[in-house]
Design a protein around this motif. Structure first.
Motif, PDB file in Angstrom:
ATOM      1  N   ALA A 367       0.845  -1.196   0.000  1.00 40.43           N
ATOM      2  CA  ALA A 367       0.000   0.000   0.000  1.00 40.43           C
ATOM      3  C   ALA A 367       0.877   1.241   0.000  1.00 40.43           C
ATOM      4  O   ALA A 367       2.022   1.221   0.469  1.00 40.43           O
ATOM      5  CB  ALA A 367      -0.909  -0.016   1.224  1.00 40.43           C
ATOM      6  N   ALA A 368       0.355   2.336  -0.535  1.00 40.47           N
ATOM      7  CA  ALA A 368       1.131   3.568  -0.649  1.00 40.47           C
ATOM      8  C   ALA A 368       1.650   4.002   0.717  1.00 40.47           C
ATOM      9  O   ALA A 368       0.904   4.091   1.691  1.00 40.47           O
ATOM     10  CB  ALA A 368       0.270   4.672  -1.255  1.00 40.47           C
ATOM     11  N   GLY A 369       2.959   4.266   0.770  1.00 40.16           N
ATOM     12  CA  GLY A 369       3.569   4.737   2.008  1.00 40.16           C
ATOM     13  C   GLY A 369       3.873   3.664   3.015  1.00 40.16           C
ATOM     14  O   GLY A 369       4.382   3.961   4.106  1.00 40.16           O
ATOM     15  N   LYS A 370       3.600   2.396   2.697  1.00 41.03           N
ATOM     16  CA  LYS A 370       3.812   1.313   3.667  1.00 41.03           C
ATOM     17  C   LYS A 370       5.193   0.680   3.554  1.00 41.03           C
ATOM     18  O   LYS A 370       5.634   0.008   4.473  1.00 41.03           O
ATOM     19  CB  LYS A 370       2.747   0.219   3.461  1.00 41.03           C
ATOM     20  N   PHE A 371       5.862   0.871   2.419  1.00 38.73           N
ATOM     21  CA  PHE A 371       7.182   0.252   2.275  1.00 38.73           C
ATOM     22  C   PHE A 371       8.218   1.092   3.016  1.00 38.73           C
ATOM     23  O   PHE A 371       8.311   2.307   2.824  1.00 38.73           O
ATOM     24  CB  PHE A 371       7.564   0.126   0.802  1.00 38.73           C
ATOM     25  N   VAL A 372       9.015   0.444   3.845  1.00 37.94           N
ATOM     26  CA  VAL A 372      10.045   1.138   4.629  1.00 37.94           C
ATOM     27  C   VAL A 372      11.375   1.042   3.885  1.00 37.94           C
ATOM     28  O   VAL A 372      11.926  -0.049   3.728  1.00 37.94           O
ATOM     29  CB  VAL A 372      10.184   0.524   6.036  1.00 37.94           C
ATOM     30  N   PRO A 373      11.930   2.176   3.405  1.00 41.47           N
ATOM     31  CA  PRO A 373      13.205   2.135   2.688  1.00 41.47           C
ATOM     32  C   PRO A 373      14.368   1.900   3.636  1.00 41.47           C
ATOM     33  O   PRO A 373      14.238   2.034   4.855  1.00 41.47           O
ATOM     34  CB  PRO A 373      13.289   3.516   2.030  1.00 41.47           C
ATOM     35  N   ASN A 374      15.515   1.549   3.050  1.00 37.93           N
ATOM     36  CA  ASN A 374      16.696   1.213   3.839  1.00 37.93           C
ATOM     37  C   ASN A 374      17.917   1.945   3.329  1.00 37.93           C
ATOM     38  O   ASN A 374      18.038   2.228   2.135  1.00 37.93           O
ATOM     39  CB  ASN A 374      16.976  -0.297   3.769  1.00 37.93           C
ATOM     40  N   ASP A 375      18.843   2.241   4.226  1.00 37.65           N
ATOM     41  CA  ASP A 375      20.170   2.719   3.867  1.00 37.65           C
ATOM     42  C   ASP A 375      21.131   1.542   3.966  1.00 37.65           C
ATOM     43  O   ASP A 375      21.163   0.851   4.984  1.00 37.65           O
ATOM     44  CB  ASP A 375      20.638   3.827   4.813  1.00 37.65           C
ATOM     45  N   VAL A 376      21.898   1.315   2.921  1.00 33.60           N
ATOM     46  CA  VAL A 376      22.798   0.166   2.873  1.00 33.60           C
ATOM     47  C   VAL A 376      24.161   0.635   2.382  1.00 33.60           C
ATOM     48  O   VAL A 376      24.250   1.427   1.439  1.00 33.60           O
ATOM     49  CB  VAL A 376      22.263  -0.937   1.939  1.00 33.60           C
ATOM     50  N   ARG A 377      25.221   0.145   3.035  1.00 34.16           N
ATOM     51  CA  ARG A 377      26.581   0.452   2.577  1.00 34.16           C
ATOM     52  C   ARG A 377      27.449  -0.789   2.692  1.00 34.16           C
ATOM     53  O   ARG A 377      27.513  -1.437   3.736  1.00 34.16           O
ATOM     54  CB  ARG A 377      27.194   1.586   3.402  1.00 34.16           C
ATOM     55  N   LEU A 378      28.099  -1.120   1.580  1.00 32.01           N
ATOM     56  CA  LEU A 378      29.055  -2.229   1.521  1.00 32.01           C
ATOM     57  C   LEU A 378      30.311  -1.735   0.829  1.00 32.01           C
ATOM     58  O   LEU A 378      30.233  -0.993  -0.157  1.00 32.01           O
ATOM     59  CB  LEU A 378      28.478  -3.423   0.742  1.00 32.01           C
ATOM     60  N   ASP A 379      31.479  -2.145   1.336  1.00 31.33           N
ATOM     61  CA  ASP A 379      32.732  -1.689   0.750  1.00 31.33           C
ATOM     62  C   ASP A 379      33.812  -2.727   1.029  1.00 31.33           C
ATOM     63  O   ASP A 379      34.003  -3.120   2.182  1.00 31.33           O
ATOM     64  CB  ASP A 379      33.133  -0.342   1.345  1.00 31.33           C
ATOM     65  N   THR A 380      34.478  -3.177  -0.013  1.00 25.64           N
ATOM     66  CA  THR A 380      35.517  -4.188   0.191  1.00 25.64           C
ATOM     67  C   THR A 380      36.654  -3.674   1.056  1.00 25.64           C
ATOM     68  O   THR A 380      37.402  -4.459   1.631  1.00 25.64           O
ATOM     69  CB  THR A 380      36.085  -4.656  -1.163  1.00 25.64           C
ATOM     70  N   GLU A 381      36.804  -2.329   1.127  1.00 27.99           N
ATOM     71  CA  GLU A 381      37.848  -1.753   1.970  1.00 27.99           C
ATOM     72  C   GLU A 381      37.334  -1.440   3.373  1.00 27.99           C
ATOM     73  O   GLU A 381      38.077  -0.926   4.206  1.00 27.99           O
ATOM     74  CB  GLU A 381      38.381  -0.468   1.330  1.00 27.99           C
ATOM     75  N   GLY A 382      36.048  -1.702   3.623  1.00 26.85           N
ATOM     76  CA  GLY A 382      35.457  -1.417   4.928  1.00 26.85           C
ATOM     77  C   GLY A 382      34.461  -2.492   5.300  1.00 26.85           C
ATOM     78  O   GLY A 382      34.783  -3.688   5.248  1.00 26.85           O
ATOM     79  N   PRO A 383      33.245  -2.113   5.662  1.00 29.54           N
ATOM     80  CA  PRO A 383      32.221  -3.108   6.010  1.00 29.54           C
ATOM     81  C   PRO A 383      31.737  -3.846   4.770  1.00 29.54           C
ATOM     82  O   PRO A 383      30.879  -3.354   4.041  1.00 29.54           O
ATOM     83  CB  PRO A 383      31.109  -2.261   6.638  1.00 29.54           C
ATOM     84  N   ARG A 384      32.294  -5.006   4.517  1.00 26.75           N
ATOM     85  CA  ARG A 384      31.961  -5.727   3.287  1.00 26.75           C
ATOM     86  C   ARG A 384      30.997  -6.885   3.505  1.00 26.75           C
ATOM     87  O   ARG A 384      30.485  -7.444   2.542  1.00 26.75           O
ATOM     88  CB  ARG A 384      33.225  -6.233   2.609  1.00 26.75           C
ATOM     89  N   MET A 385      30.752  -7.287   4.744  1.00 25.25           N
ATOM     90  CA  MET A 385      29.814  -8.379   5.005  1.00 25.25           C
ATOM     91  C   MET A 385      28.796  -7.930   6.055  1.00 25.25           C
ATOM     92  O   MET A 385      29.152  -7.593   7.177  1.00 25.25           O
ATOM     93  CB  MET A 385      30.523  -9.640   5.486  1.00 25.25           C
TER      94      MET A 385
END
Length: 533
Positions: A367-385
């Motif tokens: 439903a409109a406005g019900k999906f919760v977006p996410n912030d995601v960060r992956l970096d082989t030189e940092g947080p990669r898993m």
């Protein structure tokens, strides 16, 4: 390479016996030019079909706003084989952005593209001498639309000096082919070539002569009917025709006494008698002869016309490819405009970062406005898993898949469903999602899982994106935990790729204490009023 080409030619000869394949060029396929997707990734990410095998609900169904058959095929190929070359990816993004910003131009182009038939297919049928009159008329009408598309693009480039639109310009619209077809073909061409009605009036004097003879002879039939009614006094007398008996004079039983002596009986029917005369027989011969000659002449001219079009088949196929490219760009711009997708920054780095990332399909179903977006960060030189834990049905798989789909869309040349996105090009996307078996081949759920995991461990590189969901669930608890732990360690320590690992084994969270590249995330479910958030 030569063996592959020989097999292709052999297959063409087998499926089209007696036809010489129209091969103008051979291109070498280099798998490293494309983001590799194995069968498991195509299935688990539901790129062209959902897990239940249906097209609605797939990524292709979401983004397929193309207006031509060749555009739809090209879009499917691009989703299944995204690029790895940053320059080529940015070039596609430039075209999408230019059409996204110019709404009137995009609308006009899409209207004209809707008038274009499948030129790639029709050109191939023409080259194989299989195209029908109606299909050649489709080429003619398509080329007329192409001329309008050329004008729209040229005016837009001149007006805006748009570099993004310049690669989409169409230089050769084949106006000579359109002119040839316009001279010879009727506006409404028939589906077959042996029944006439193909050649336009004025194109061929012999066709015009035979057509006039056929038409005037039918007028003579009406005059003959009126004369015979006056001569015999039988007002109900009619001249009729059947394919079996040809033309005849039909007289009802009540009027048989008034039939002249020169009428020859041809057939008796329930309502009366059918007759023939010398004059009607001669007229029938003239009409049938004219019709036969007319159809033969039109068929001959059509064959010549089709042969001339076949000489331009390579040009038409190339034109079809250019139109397909334009169609895909316009479709992706329409999707980006309609669903608020953003241009991603694509580079040679190894970082993936998304702000307010959404799943392109799930957000449509929610439903409109019900999906919760996410912030995601992956970096082989940092947080990669990322090790992701949380309840069932809480969105762990959705979060991982949306990262994979955003990467795939970006490298295919599309915009992504996020506020901001930066993507270091991935060479492969691997997935291990869900529980399935292949009992027909004697493979249990656990065996399928292990085979997919083995393929990931053997094929993944530092630039790969790996999506793992519930590794080790098909066996006992401690065996499964050991497998999951070993897989995670290998991907982190040896491969060093960007990985999202969803698991019910909370023990895996301890990896973050000994390895800097592992970060833990948890999906929490809380009651808010009468709802679960």
């Amino acid at each position: 390479v030569l063996s592959a080409a020989a097999l292709c030619l052999a297959y063409a000869g087998y499926t089209q016996p007696g036809q010489q394949p129209d091969i103008r060029r051979l291109d070498v396929y280099d798998p490293t030019d494309q983001l590799a997707l194995d069968d498991a990734a195509v299935r688990n990410l539901e790129i062209v079909r959902t897990l239940s095998g249906e097209r609605p609900g797939s990524l292709l169904h979401l983004v397929d706003e193309t207006r031509t058959g060749m555009g739809a095929r090209l879009l499917r190929r691009r989703l299944l084989a995204p690029l790895t070359d940053v320059g080529a990816i940015r070039g596609r993004h430039d075209g999408v952005e230019a059409l996204l910003l110019d709404v009137p131009l995009r609308g006009q182009l899409r209207e004209e593209l809707a008038q274009v038939s499948d030129l790639e297919r029709l050109a191939t049928r023409s080259a194989a001498r299989l195209a029908s009159p109606r299909e050649l008329a489709g080429i003619r009408d398509s080329l007329r639309a192409v001329a309008r598309v050329q004008t729209l693009l040229a005016e837009a480039v001149a007006r805006l000096d748009g570099e993004g639109l310049r690669p989409l310009l169409i230089e050769d619209g084949s106006p000579d082919v359109e002119a040839d077809l316009a001279v010879w073909l009727m506006d409404e061409a028939p589906p077959v070539s042996n029944q006439g009605g193909i050649v336009r009036a004025g194109a061929d004097p012999r066709v015009d002569e035979l057509r006039q003879l056929s038409s005037s002879s039918k007028d003579v039939l009406l005059q003959l009917e009126q004369r015979e009614r006056a001569r015999t006094g039988i007002s109900s007398l009619k001249v009729k025709y059947t394919r079996v008996f040809g033309y005849y004079l039909e007289v009802t039983r009540a009027n048989l006494g008034a039939v002249p002596d020169d009428y020859r009986r041809k057939q008796t029917v329930a309502t009366g008698e059918r007759f023939i005369t010398d004059e009607l027989e001669d007229l029938q011969t003239r009409i049938q002869s004219a019709d036969v000659q007319l159809k033969a002449r039109e068929s001959e001219l059509f064959e010549e016309l089709r042969d001339r079009v076949a000489q331009h088949a390579a040009r038409l196929r190339q034109l079809g490819g250019r139109l397909a490219d334009l169609d895909v760009h316009a479709a992706l711009a329409e999707v980006a405009h309609r669903y608020d997708h953003t241009r991603p920054q694509v580079d040679e780095g190894c970082e993936m970062s998304f702000s307010d990332l959404r799943h392109p399909i799930v957000e449509r179903l929610a439903a409109a406005g019900k999906f919760v977006p996410n912030d995601v960060r992956l970096d082989t030189e940092g947080p990669r898993m990322m090790v992701i834990t949380g309840p069932n049905m809480s969105g762990k798989s959705t979060t991982m898949r949306q990262v994979a789909l955003a990467t795939l869309l970006a490298q295919a040349g599309a915009f992504v469903p996020s506020r901001e996105a930066r993507i270091g090009v991935a060479d492969r996307i691997y997935t291990r999602v869900g529980a399935s078996d292949n009992l027909a081949r004697g493979q249990s759920t656990f065996m399928v899982e292990m085979q997919e995991a083995a393929a990931i461990l053997q094929g993944a590189t530092r630039r790969s994106l790996v999506i793992l969901d519930e590794i080790g669930r098909g066996t006992s608890t401690y065996d499964g935990l050991a497998i999951a732990w070993a897989v995670a360690e290998h991907l982190h320590d040896v491969v060093g790729c960007r990985t999202m690992f969803a698991t019910h084994y909370h023990e895996l969270c301890e990896l973050a204490e000994t390895r800097d590249g592992v970060v833990n995330f948890n999906v929490a479910a809380r009651e808010y009023g009468d709802e679960v958030v």
